[in-house]
Write a protein that holds these residues in place. Structure first.
Motif, PDB file in Angstrom:
ATOM      1  N   LYS A 285       0.836  -1.196   0.000  1.00  0.00           N
ATOM      2  CA  LYS A 285       0.000   0.000   0.000  1.00  0.00           C
ATOM      3  C   LYS A 285       0.870   1.246   0.000  1.00  0.00           C
ATOM      4  CE  LYS A 285      -4.176  -1.541   2.355  1.00  0.00           C
ATOM      5  NZ  LYS A 285      -4.934  -1.454   3.606  1.00  0.00           N
ATOM      6  N   LYS A 286       0.356   2.311  -0.629  1.00  0.00           N
ATOM      7  CA  LYS A 286       1.063   3.590  -0.545  1.00  0.00           C
ATOM      8  C   LYS A 286       0.873   4.176   0.863  1.00  0.00           C
ATOM      9  CE  LYS A 286       1.402   4.869  -5.255  1.00  0.00           C
ATOM     10  NZ  LYS A 286       1.290   5.933  -6.227  1.00  0.00           N
TER      11      LYS A 286
ATOM     12  N   LYS B  55     -11.584  14.473   7.797  1.00  0.00           N
ATOM     13  CA  LYS B  55     -12.603  13.831   6.950  1.00  0.00           C
ATOM     14  C   LYS B  55     -11.937  13.093   5.774  1.00  0.00           C
ATOM     15  CE  LYS B  55     -17.272  14.441   5.613  1.00  0.00           C
ATOM     16  NZ  LYS B  55     -18.414  15.232   5.209  1.00  0.00           N
ATOM     17  N   SER B  56     -10.881  13.668   5.232  1.00  0.00           N
ATOM     18  CA  SER B  56     -10.156  12.971   4.133  1.00  0.00           C
ATOM     19  C   SER B  56      -9.475  11.724   4.674  1.00  0.00           C
ATOM     20  CB  SER B  56      -9.052  13.827   3.529  1.00  0.00           C
ATOM     21  OG  SER B  56      -9.451  15.100   3.248  1.00  0.00           O
ATOM     22  N   TRP B  57      -8.949  11.829   5.900  1.00  0.00           N
ATOM     23  CA  TRP B  57      -8.242  10.673   6.466  1.00  0.00           C
ATOM     24  C   TRP B  57      -9.159   9.458   6.518  1.00  0.00           C
ATOM     25  CZ3 TRP B  57      -5.668  12.890  11.567  1.00  0.00           C
ATOM     26  CH2 TRP B  57      -4.903  14.010  11.234  1.00  0.00           C
ATOM     27  N   VAL B  58     -10.418   9.719   6.944  1.00  0.00           N
ATOM     28  CA  VAL B  58     -11.376   8.615   7.069  1.00  0.00           C
ATOM     29  C   VAL B  58     -11.616   7.998   5.692  1.00  0.00           C
ATOM     30  CG1 VAL B  58     -13.729   8.013   7.764  1.00  0.00           C
ATOM     31  CG2 VAL B  58     -12.446   9.711   9.072  1.00  0.00           C
ATOM     32  N   LYS B  59     -11.692   8.867   4.691  1.00  0.00           N
ATOM     33  CA  LYS B  59     -11.947   8.400   3.324  1.00  0.00           C
ATOM     34  C   LYS B  59     -10.797   7.548   2.778  1.00  0.00           C
ATOM     35  CE  LYS B  59     -12.769  11.663   0.284  1.00  0.00           C
ATOM     36  NZ  LYS B  59     -13.310  12.900  -0.202  1.00  0.00           N
ATOM     37  N   LEU B  60      -9.591   7.900   3.193  1.00  0.00           N
ATOM     38  CA  LEU B  60      -8.410   7.279   2.568  1.00  0.00           C
ATOM     39  C   LEU B  60      -7.910   6.040   3.312  1.00  0.00           C
ATOM     40  CD1 LEU B  60      -6.551  10.643   1.899  1.00  0.00           C
ATOM     41  CD2 LEU B  60      -7.493   9.158   0.136  1.00  0.00           C
TER      42      LEU B  60
ATOM     43  N   ASN C 196       8.570   7.350   4.310  1.00  0.00           N
ATOM     44  CA  ASN C 196       8.430   7.071   2.876  1.00  0.00           C
ATOM     45  C   ASN C 196       7.048   7.445   2.378  1.00  0.00           C
ATOM     46  OD1 ASN C 196      10.730   6.079   1.539  1.00  0.00           O
ATOM     47  ND2 ASN C 196      10.632   4.245   2.855  1.00  0.00           N
ATOM     48  N   THR C 197       6.588   8.592   2.818  1.00  0.00           N
ATOM     49  CA  THR C 197       5.211   9.009   2.553  1.00  0.00           C
ATOM     50  C   THR C 197       4.973   9.324   1.079  1.00  0.00           C
ATOM     51  OG1 THR C 197       5.089   9.900   4.789  1.00  0.00           O
ATOM     52  CG2 THR C 197       3.493  10.756   3.203  1.00  0.00           C
ATOM     53  N   ASP C 198       3.839   8.831   0.563  1.00  0.00           N
ATOM     54  CA  ASP C 198       3.430   9.165  -0.801  1.00  0.00           C
ATOM     55  C   ASP C 198       2.497  10.368  -0.823  1.00  0.00           C
ATOM     56  OD1 ASP C 198       4.331   6.788  -2.611  1.00  0.00           O
ATOM     57  OD2 ASP C 198       3.547   5.846  -0.794  1.00  0.00           O
TER      58      ASP C 198
ATOM     59  N   ASP D 219      -1.618   2.858   3.703  1.00  0.00           N
ATOM     60  CA  ASP D 219      -1.024   2.563   5.001  1.00  0.00           C
ATOM     61  C   ASP D 219      -0.821   3.933   5.682  1.00  0.00           C
ATOM     62  OD1 ASP D 219       0.377   1.480   7.088  1.00  0.00           O
ATOM     63  OD2 ASP D 219       2.222   1.127   5.953  1.00  0.00           O
ATOM     64  N   CYS D 220      -1.656   4.234   6.679  1.00  0.00           N
ATOM     65  CA  CYS D 220      -1.723   5.623   7.170  1.00  0.00           C
ATOM     66  C   CYS D 220      -1.104   5.820   8.550  1.00  0.00           C
ATOM     67  CB  CYS D 220      -3.173   6.078   7.245  1.00  0.00           C
ATOM     68  SG  CYS D 220      -4.060   5.905   5.702  1.00  0.00           S
TER      69      CYS D 220
END
Ligand code: TYM
Length: 334
Positions: free
Chosen positions: A5-6, A28-33, A142-144, A38-39
């Motif tokens: 996963k990115k 709100k975006s975090w929940v969506k993504l 290594n954040t995308d 891999d967050c």
């Protein structure tokens, strides 16, 4: 598999009570993504001390921000949730990256210019250096992708520049991250001065809505929101107050700007303000309940931030060692 996963990294400062700007612009975006990536979601307490914090309040807010992430739907089983100061690699990497960052770059940052005006000569070195710590946060994993509101765009670009500079000085080390900004929620404006972004550090409580504001306060604040005397509900720059209300309604309900303009054609501002208030309330009311429950269960919160820090330390230490090796430090004897 998680390995394929990115990676996403983002964080919020526990420097004040969170506003609906933090919610619509970031969480709100975090929940969506969260299913696709891999967050890593961090409570950035090291950033918060760039301005003076009362120790007891800082401790309370740090846990409240963590509880807010979870209450908003950021699942602790799917995401790595942690407190920034529990991962020392962030501070160490920030020092290293300082040596690849120019004073000119930092002093040109809009947020530094705004905030430093308030403090004059007593502005801290930390406030100037704050974007380098943010670059360290992001680059260690290594954040995308970095989901943030548009006020963080300049800091993100600096992170990219620092990564590229380091990679060019040595050899490819860091991924160069991209930003992710939600369409309608990326910039929620101040309700009293819609030329400014809504901020948890504003002196006037009528200028923001807090995630923890009770329903009648939300209604009162919205009814006092500054609009104009044009009297038409249209999304345009001549009506920044109305534009902001339409934006909030769009992000809270999922309706498009066009749909909202059509729905409110010929209607008055009072109706719009009322509907925006109700839309906010229906988003935040269940969140508030859950935050309160979570804050009662300190052991549960501790288990989340402990598990998060264990994983984050493991990943961040690997990158920190890589940086040290490339720079030319003698590896520590084990
Ligand atoms: P902070 O704590 O000021 O804000 C947290 C998040 O909320 C967003 N935001 C808004 N979005 C829309 N409208 C608004 N009015 C509004 N106000 C705030 C911000 O854009 C942000 O996404 N430096 C960061 C924290 C940070 C960070 C990081 C973020 C530290 N390290 C690494 C991403 C990656 C900050 O001060 O955000």
């Amino acid at each position: 598999m998680e390995e394929n996963k990115k990676v996403i990294f983002s964080g919020i400062q526990p420097s004040g009570n969170l506003t609906i700007g933090n919610y619509f612009g970031a969480i709100k975006s975090w929940v969506k993504l969260q299913d696709e990536y891999d967050c890593y979601y961090c409570v950035v307490d090291l950033h918060a001390i760039t301005v003076r914090q009362e120790p007891k309040e800082l401790r309370r807010r740090t846990l409240e921000v963590l509880a807010t992430y979870i209450a908003c739907g950021v699942d602790p089983d799917k995401n790595t949730l942690f407190i920034q100061s529990h991962v020392p690699a962030h501070s160490e990497a920030a020092w290293l990256l300082n040596c690849y960052t120019h004073i000119g770059e930092l002093s040109r940052m809009t947020q530094f210019k705004d905030k430093s005006q308030r403090y004059g000569e007593s502005v801290t070195a930390g406030l100037l250096d704050y974007p380098v710590l943010m670059a360290a946060d992001i680059l260690l994993y290594n954040t995308d992708l970095v989901p943030v509101g548009s006020d963080q765009k300049q800091h993100l670009e600096l992170s990219r520049d620092i990564a590229i500079r380091f990679n060019n000085t040595y050899s490819p080390t860091f991924k160069v991250p991209d930003g992710y900004m939600p369409e309608a929620g990326a910039r929620i404006m101040d309700l009293q001065n819609p030329a400014k972004k809504m901020s948890k550090s504003s002196d006037n409580p009528n200028s923001y809505v807090l995630i923890m504001d009770p329903p009648d306060i939300v209604r009162k604040k919205l009814s006092r929101a500054v609009t104009d005397s044009i009297g038409i509900i249209k999304y345009n720059d001549e009506q920044p107050g109305i534009k902001n209300l339409i934006n909030i309604l769009s992000t809270a309900t999922g309706k498009t700007i066009k749909e909202i303009e059509k729905e409110y054609d010929g209607m008055g501002y009072a109706k719009l303000k009322n509907d925006v208030a109700e839309a906010i309330i229906s988003e935040i009311e269940p969140v508030q309940k859950r935050i309160k429950e979570l804050l009662e269960d300190k052991d549960y919160l501790e288990s989340i931030y402990k598990k998060g820090a264990d994983k984050a330390n493991y990943v961040a230490d690997k990158m920190l060692s890589k940086m040290q090796r490339k720079i030319g430090f003698v590896p520590r004897a084990r």
